[in-house]
Design a protein around this motif. Structure first.
Motif, PDB file in Angstrom:
ATOM      1  N   ALA A  25       0.782  -1.198  -0.095  1.00  0.00           N
ATOM      2  CA  ALA A  25       0.005   0.005  -0.030  1.00  0.00           C
ATOM      3  C   ALA A  25       0.907   1.390  -0.060  1.00  0.00           C
ATOM      4  N   GLU A  26       2.212   1.052   0.668  1.00  0.00           N
ATOM      5  CA  GLU A  26       3.058   2.358   0.476  1.00  0.00           C
ATOM      6  C   GLU A  26       3.867   2.519  -0.716  1.00  0.00           C
ATOM      7  N   LEU A  27       4.052   1.441  -1.166  1.00  0.00           N
ATOM      8  CA  LEU A  27       4.766   1.623  -2.464  1.00  0.00           C
ATOM      9  C   LEU A  27       3.971   1.578  -3.682  1.00  0.00           C
ATOM     10  N   PHE A  28       2.824   1.019  -3.611  1.00  0.00           N
ATOM     11  CA  PHE A  28       1.690   1.300  -4.878  1.00  0.00           C
ATOM     12  C   PHE A  28       0.479   1.871  -4.548  1.00  0.00           C
ATOM     13  N   GLY A  29       0.720   3.233  -3.974  1.00  0.00           N
ATOM     14  CA  GLY A  29      -0.207   3.942  -3.522  1.00  0.00           C
ATOM     15  C   GLY A  29      -1.426   4.259  -4.351  1.00  0.00           C
ATOM     16  N   GLU A  30      -1.247   4.125  -5.554  1.00  0.00           N
ATOM     17  CA  GLU A  30      -2.347   4.635  -6.551  1.00  0.00           C
ATOM     18  C   GLU A  30      -3.536   3.398  -6.438  1.00  0.00           C
ATOM     19  N   TYR A  31      -3.323   2.308  -5.643  1.00  0.00           N
ATOM     20  CA  TYR A  31      -4.319   1.437  -5.790  1.00  0.00           C
ATOM     21  C   TYR A  31      -4.769   1.143  -4.317  1.00  0.00           C
TER      22      TYR A  31
END
Length: 319
Positions: A25-31
């Protein structure tokens, strides 16, 4: 149509010890977190090339690889259905949904839904899962709904819902006269015998509803409900569980209650009210892009105003 999502990220030392779903969630915050969790469970988001569970702890320096597909909503037809737009900018849309409108196509309702209307209003929503719809209202519940116009906005709004930082208030007209407001803290799950219904169920998901009295009549009460959680049919189930079911709720409300000696017009509206007397009146949250506090209100629809007028007149006449 579908789109392929391909992305990689190295887990920084500051996320050592974090769970995989949290780090993702931190590294792919657009999802959204739920979408990432689904991809993890499907093996579409891997750790150093291997599948892992969402709760797996990371040590740092691993490579997360995301290779997944996003279905867009072009499989649904855009329809020129009027929308009551309360607010719109480049990131989100707030609409006031009328009674009788289904939010998302499903069996028995393939079109004519809010989603179909949204695709016509803003065609780019075809690229957003569920056309950006962040939460839902029942077909016959009126009021405010928020729609994200970008993937980052959708992820941010879903995260706020999951963190219970979105304030949602509803007006309802209930059968019975509670002395005061109360909190219903009771888990909700699928009814054990009727799959169309939800029920208070020990094996269900946590659900909390607060309600207070706005105006009391002879045998009915105008109440204001505030949700902490957002389970299917939550207010309807919780108010029925508290022995104050909503007027017009055929699924949970039972038979209408007629005030003794009431005039015929009131009796008729109580017998024939065509939907659950429930309206999403207020939404408050942080703007997904600016962080600004946003608050929206939708006035009571005409049918609820008329219902309250009849109840008020009866109460004043029979005192």
């Amino acid at each position: 149509m579908t789109r392929t999502v391909d992305a990689t990220a190295r887990v920084p030392a500051c996320l050592a010890g974090a769970r995989l779903d949290q780090a993702a969630a931190e590294l792919f915050g657009e999802y959204s977190r739920q979408r990432l969790k689904t991809w993890i469970n499907r093996g579409e988001l891997t750790v150093d090339g291997a599948r892992a569970k969402p709760k797996a702890r990371l040590h740092g320096e691993e490579t997360l690889a995301l290779h997944a597909t996003l279905e867009d909503e072009q499989r649904f037809v855009a329809q020129n259905i009027p929308l009551d737009v309360v607010f719109e900018d480049d990131h989100l849309l707030i609409v006031n949904k009328p009674a009788g409108m289904v939010v998302h196509p499903a069996a028995g309702n393939p079109d004519g839904t809010l989603l179909n209307a949204l695709l016509h209003h803003h065609p780019a929503l075809a690229e957003i899962p569920r056309a950006g719809i962040v939460h839902r209202l029942d077909k016959d519940t009126t009021g405010l709904l928020m729609i994200a116009k970008t993937l980052p906005a959708q992820a941010a709004l879903v995260e706020q819902l999951q963190a219970r930082t979105v304030s949602r208030q509803y007006d309802a007209v209930a059968i019975g006269t509670p002395v005061a407001g109360a909190t219903v803290d009771a888990p909700i799950g699928r009814h054990p015998k009727d799959r169309k219904r939800q029920a208070v169920n020990a094996s269900g998901k946590p659900a909390v509803t607060h309600f207070r009295v706005v105006e009391r009549f002879r045998t009915h009460t105008h109440v204001r409900c505030r949700l902490e959680t957002g389970r299917t049919h939550q207010i309807r189930v919780h108010m029925a569980h508290a022995c104050y079911p909503l007027i017009g709720d055929a699924l949970y409300g039972g038979r209408p209650k007629l005030p003794p000696g009431a005039a015929e017009p009131l009796k008729e509206i109580l017998r024939e009210f065509p939907r659950q007397a429930l309206h999403a009146r207020r939404l408050a949250f942080q703007h997904p892009h600016t962080g600004q506090e946003m608050t929206f209100r939708a006035p009571l629809p005409d049918d609820l105003l008329m219902l309250l007028d009849y109840l008020r007149e009866d109460h004043q006449t029979m005192r």
